[in-house]
Design a protein around this motif. Structure first.
Motif, PDB file in Angstrom:
ATOM      1  N   VAL A   1     -10.207  -7.962   6.474  1.00 15.64           N
ATOM      2  CA  VAL A   1      -9.627  -6.565   6.290  1.00 15.64           C
ATOM      3  C   VAL A   1      -8.056  -7.100   5.714  1.00 15.64           C
ATOM      4  O   VAL A   1      -7.584  -6.531   4.782  1.00 15.64           O
ATOM      5  CB  VAL A   1      -9.018  -5.976   7.489  1.00 15.64           C
ATOM      6  N   SER A   2      -7.565  -8.283   6.089  1.00 16.69           N
ATOM      7  CA  SER A   2      -6.286  -8.624   5.498  1.00 16.69           C
ATOM      8  C   SER A   2      -6.521  -9.029   4.101  1.00 16.69           C
ATOM      9  O   SER A   2      -5.768  -8.776   3.142  1.00 16.69           O
ATOM     10  CB  SER A   2      -5.610  -9.931   6.362  1.00 16.69           C
TER      11      SER A   2
ATOM     12  N   GLY B   1      -3.915  -0.010  -4.258  1.00 12.92           N
ATOM     13  CA  GLY B   1      -3.526   0.592  -2.900  1.00 12.92           C
ATOM     14  C   GLY B   1      -2.420   0.167  -2.266  1.00 12.92           C
ATOM     15  O   GLY B   1      -2.039  -0.805  -2.634  1.00 12.92           O
ATOM     16  N   LYS B   2      -2.108   0.899  -1.382  1.00 16.68           N
ATOM     17  CA  LYS B   2      -0.783   0.792  -0.490  1.00 16.68           C
ATOM     18  C   LYS B   2      -1.298   0.833   0.811  1.00 16.68           C
ATOM     19  O   LYS B   2      -0.984   1.997   1.404  1.00 16.68           O
ATOM     20  CB  LYS B   2       0.182   1.658  -1.059  1.00 16.68           C
ATOM     21  N   LEU B   3      -1.932  -0.149   1.300  1.00 13.15           N
ATOM     22  CA  LEU B   3      -2.450  -0.082   2.805  1.00 13.15           C
ATOM     23  C   LEU B   3      -1.457  -0.498   3.722  1.00 13.15           C
ATOM     24  O   LEU B   3      -0.525  -1.427   3.591  1.00 13.15           O
ATOM     25  CB  LEU B   3      -3.780  -0.676   2.982  1.00 13.15           C
TER      26      LEU B   3
ATOM     27  N   ARG C   1      -6.874  -6.016   1.941  1.00 11.83           N
ATOM     28  CA  ARG C   1      -5.526  -5.394   1.752  1.00 11.83           C
ATOM     29  C   ARG C   1      -4.835  -6.118   0.574  1.00 11.83           C
ATOM     30  O   ARG C   1      -4.142  -5.521  -0.308  1.00 11.83           O
ATOM     31  CB  ARG C   1      -4.891  -5.210   2.703  1.00 11.83           C
ATOM     32  N   GLU C   2      -4.828  -7.511   0.619  1.00  9.83           N
ATOM     33  CA  GLU C   2      -4.029  -8.196  -0.520  1.00  9.83           C
ATOM     34  C   GLU C   2      -4.933  -8.175  -1.756  1.00  9.83           C
ATOM     35  O   GLU C   2      -4.156  -8.138  -2.684  1.00  9.83           O
ATOM     36  CB  GLU C   2      -4.256  -9.735  -0.027  1.00  9.83           C
TER      37      GLU C   2
ATOM     38  N   LEU D   1      -6.182  -5.258  -2.754  1.00  7.38           N
ATOM     39  CA  LEU D   1      -5.921  -4.007  -3.445  1.00  7.38           C
ATOM     40  C   LEU D   1      -4.553  -4.108  -3.860  1.00  7.38           C
ATOM     41  O   LEU D   1      -4.147  -3.565  -4.801  1.00  7.38           O
ATOM     42  CB  LEU D   1      -5.926  -3.142  -2.135  1.00  7.38           C
ATOM     43  N   ARG D   2      -3.546  -4.741  -3.077  1.00  6.52           N
ATOM     44  CA  ARG D   2      -2.175  -5.107  -3.567  1.00  6.52           C
ATOM     45  C   ARG D   2      -2.128  -5.871  -4.766  1.00  6.52           C
ATOM     46  O   ARG D   2      -1.466  -5.312  -5.861  1.00  6.52           O
ATOM     47  CB  ARG D   2      -1.301  -5.574  -2.558  1.00  6.52           C
TER      48      ARG D   2
END
Length: 121
Positions: free
Chosen positions: A106-107, A119-121, A110-111, A113-114
């Motif tokens: 998941v981390s 994305g801004k999770l 998120r990375e 997407l950044r």
């Protein structure tokens, strides 16, 4: 994109792992360390992978040097895209996929997407 067959995957794995062009002899020797594989069979499958557009090849002496066209990660991403395309509800499929992910995965998502600015999770 269809999944690679067993020997196709072994050949590609060798080339991805090494990160350099290699001959059929090098691939055969690597595979033979785990299980028997005939030189002619590996040569035939490498030629098939070349004809399918998975590999490029360049003549060096009497041997061909084979190089993957796409990375292991690009192959994995294409398989994931195909898996999502099989669903009639991509959002639901993504939810099920993410529910099965570890905290580290998941981390990493998120990375990613950044990194892509998506994305801004």
């Amino acid at each position: 994109m269809r999944r690679l067959e067993e020997l196709e995957a072994e050949i590609m794995d060798c080339l991805w792992k090494w990160g350099r062009p290699a001959t059929v002899r090098e691939v055969v020797d690597d595979i033979n360390a785990r299980r028997p594989a005939a030189y002619t069979t590996v040569m035939t499958v490498a030629t098939i992978l070349y004809n399918k557009g998975w590999l490029t090849r360049e003549k060096q002496g009497q041997a061909w040097l084979y190089t993957p066209v796409r990375s292991r990660e690009a192959y994995s991403a294409a398989l994931m895209e195909d898996a999502l395309a099989a669903s009639q509800d991509r959002s639901a499929a993504l939810v099920h996929f993410v529910e099965g992910m570890t905290d580290d995965e998941v981390s990493a998502l998120r990375e990613a997407l950044r990194f892509t600015g998506r994305g801004k999770l």
